[in-house]
Design an enzyme around this catalytic site. Structure first.
Site, mmCIF file in Angstrom:
data_model
loop_
_atom_site.group_PDB
_atom_site.id
_atom_site.type_symbol
_atom_site.label_atom_id
_atom_site.label_comp_id
_atom_site.label_asym_id
_atom_site.label_seq_id
_atom_site.Cartn_x
_atom_site.Cartn_y
_atom_site.Cartn_z
ATOM 1 N N ASP A 152 39.172 45.347 34.676
ATOM 2 C CA ASP A 152 40.140 46.297 34.941
ATOM 3 C C ASP A 152 40.463 47.741 33.687
ATOM 4 O O ASP A 152 40.453 47.835 33.474
ATOM 5 C CB ASP A 152 41.111 45.787 34.082
ATOM 6 C CG ASP A 152 42.991 45.815 35.032
ATOM 7 O OD1 ASP A 152 42.695 46.756 35.650
ATOM 8 O OD2 ASP A 152 44.534 45.181 34.665
ATOM 9 N N ASP A 354 42.642 52.590 40.652
ATOM 10 C CA ASP A 354 42.586 51.294 39.873
ATOM 11 C C ASP A 354 41.718 50.153 41.131
ATOM 12 O O ASP A 354 42.039 49.865 41.857
ATOM 13 C CB ASP A 354 44.030 50.932 40.546
ATOM 14 C CG ASP A 354 44.091 49.803 39.724
ATOM 15 O OD1 ASP A 354 43.863 49.302 38.336
ATOM 16 O OD2 ASP A 354 45.512 48.761 39.795
#
Length: 474
Positions: A152, A354
């Site tokens: 992440d 992201d």
């Protein structure tokens, strides 16, 4: 593979390019409809091989979550509709989670008060196992226990589910037991490491307690510890990790999360000068039997990449912002003000890259003219009804391949990234419905999602403040 398919593949690879000249962009490319719909393979069981590439770095496997699910439910891999709708449900929650962590919820509104050896891992996609889209396999503890971890780029902590587990979700491997690790050491409440954790406290007045809420209802709570992590043959000692005894959320399948954000407590931040904040990844395309890669260290920085400055938002240090200045369709820049993408001094707006968000989100003032330009250049394709968050879809059943306009990101300073067709027209069912894989955002924040990043080598040079695209395709 037929000669036509080979030629189409060569053309698509050629079009996945980054150009500097302002008038040399192609205006169309071919999307192979049949290959996209039928190209999903039955995955082989996931192996654990990590190999030295003999260039001073370690590369580990990065895989999409499809690959984790395939041994237990292979039918899911061939069901585009089922996979798509599950992915969109997760994606909406992911975006909402990011916005809650940003000043002003990512809008422009108002004024607010306010060295080890290079190493790496293959990356696997995590589509049907929880909110994490991509997974990596590393060793935790001494001796190392292999665990799947969600990667992440928007999170700043490393954590695993731990025994005794008072509340745990289902994971693929046995839950990590710190009692069986010779290198596990609890962090004391008064340590400087504990002070770096938000919402920290004390367990029994002795050990540092951590708590992370992800905004979509997911959370992890437990004790902060120093532990050894193993990446292939590279051993990294004294990494601060969360040992989660109470965990809930959409991480099912993985043992925890490997935070790669820009903050001091992420893995990248903790390694600091040892790797220069440098790492690189290739996100493998959906529905293939290939693996991508996640690699750490200065040796990961490729020669020949096109580099774009990273922007820092002190009010959201976890996120990697890039200077996007515009969008192009068919080799022509869409008339959108650069201010739409600007990161303000107060930390509003901007463009975040992201790995955990699938679909690129754009403010409506950018999305609407961008979408309209694409529609104008695809009047030859039969339209279909909107699906989920996508309002621009096409019925491509019966087509072998279709001619579509190119789609490009224009960055500050001149670089332009032209996407391969499969990164912006994606199947949403098994009947040949494809949708334009962008969506409007209700905020001023733009997010470049992983669908648009797939198949492109992306490198972060934290020490010098740049992100690189290419030169390789994955």
């Amino acid at each position: 593979m037929s000669l036509v398919a080979i030629l189409v593949t060569i053309l698509q690879l050629a079009l996945c390019s980054i150009a500097i000249a302002t008038n040399s962009f192609p205006d169309f490319q071919l999307l192979n409809v049949n290959e996209t719909l039928t190209g999903t393979k039955m995955f082989m069981p996931l192996g654990l091989s990590e190999t030295d590439d003999h260039r001073g770095k370690w590369s580990l496997k990065l895989v999409h979550r499809d690959k984790l699910l395939s041994p237990t439910d292979p039918s899911t891999l061939h069901n585009h509709g089922r996979r798509f709708h599950a992915r969109m449900q997760r994606d909406v929650k992911r975006v909402a989670s990011l916005l809650r962590r940003l000043p002003g919820k990512g809008t422009h509104d108002g004024d607010a008060a306010y060295q080890v050896n290079d190493f790496g891992s293959d990356v696997v996609s995590g589509m049907d196992q929880g909110s994490g889209e991509y997974f990596v396999r590393i060793g935790v503890g001494s001796p190392p226990r292999s665990q799947y971890m969600v990667i992440d780029s928007g999170s700043d902590i490393v954590w695993v589910q731990c025994q005794p587990c008072n509340q745990c979700y289902r994971q693929s491997d046995p839950v990590f037991d710190p009692a069986n690790s010779a290198s596990f050491s609890g962090v004391s409440c008064g340590s400087s490491v504990c002070d770096r954790i938000d919402n920290s406290g004390c367990n029994a007045g002795r050990y540092c307690r951590y708590e992370v809420m992800y905004g979509d209802g997911s959370y992890t709570k437990g004790t902060l510890a120093l532990e050894t992590l193993t990446f292939g043959r590279t051993v990294v000692k004294n990494v601060a990790i969360g040992c989660g005894h109470v965990n809930r959320g959409m991480f099912i399948g993985a043992a925890g999360l490997l935070g790669l954000g820009g903050g001091s407590m992420s893995l990248v931040g903790q390694l600091g000068g040892q790797t220069g904040g440098a790492f690189s990844y290739c996100l493998v395309s959906r529905g293939t039997d290939a693996s991508g890669s996640l690699v750490f260290g200065r040796g990961t920085m490729p020669v020949g990449a096109t580099w774009v400055p990273l922007l820092r938002n002190p009010r959201a240090p976890s996120f990697y912002y890039v200077g996007l200045s515009g969008l192009g369709v068919g080799g022509v820049r869409v008339p959108i003000s650069e201010d739409v993408f600007r990161l303000t001094e107060l930390g509003y707006g901007g463009v975040v890259m992201d790995t955990g968000t699938a679909v690129t989100r754009l403010p409506s003032s950018a999305y609407n003219p961008f979408r309209d330009a694409f529609i104008t250049q695809t009047t030859n394709l039969p339209r279909a009804s909107k699906v989920s968050i996508f309002d621009t879809c096409y019925n491509l059943s019966g087509f072998v391949s279709v001619r579509v306009p190119t789609v490009s990101f224009y960055f500050l300073g001149g670089p332009v990234l032209t996407l391969p067709a499969r990164n912006f027209l994606i199947p949403v069912d098994n009947m040949g419905t494809f949708c334009f894989a962008f969506a409007p955002s209700g905020s001023g924040l733009s997010i470049i999602g992983n669908i648009q990043q797939e198949g492109i080598q992306i490198s972060f040079d934290g020490a010098n403040g740049f992100v690189g695209f290419g030169p390789n395709v994955c």
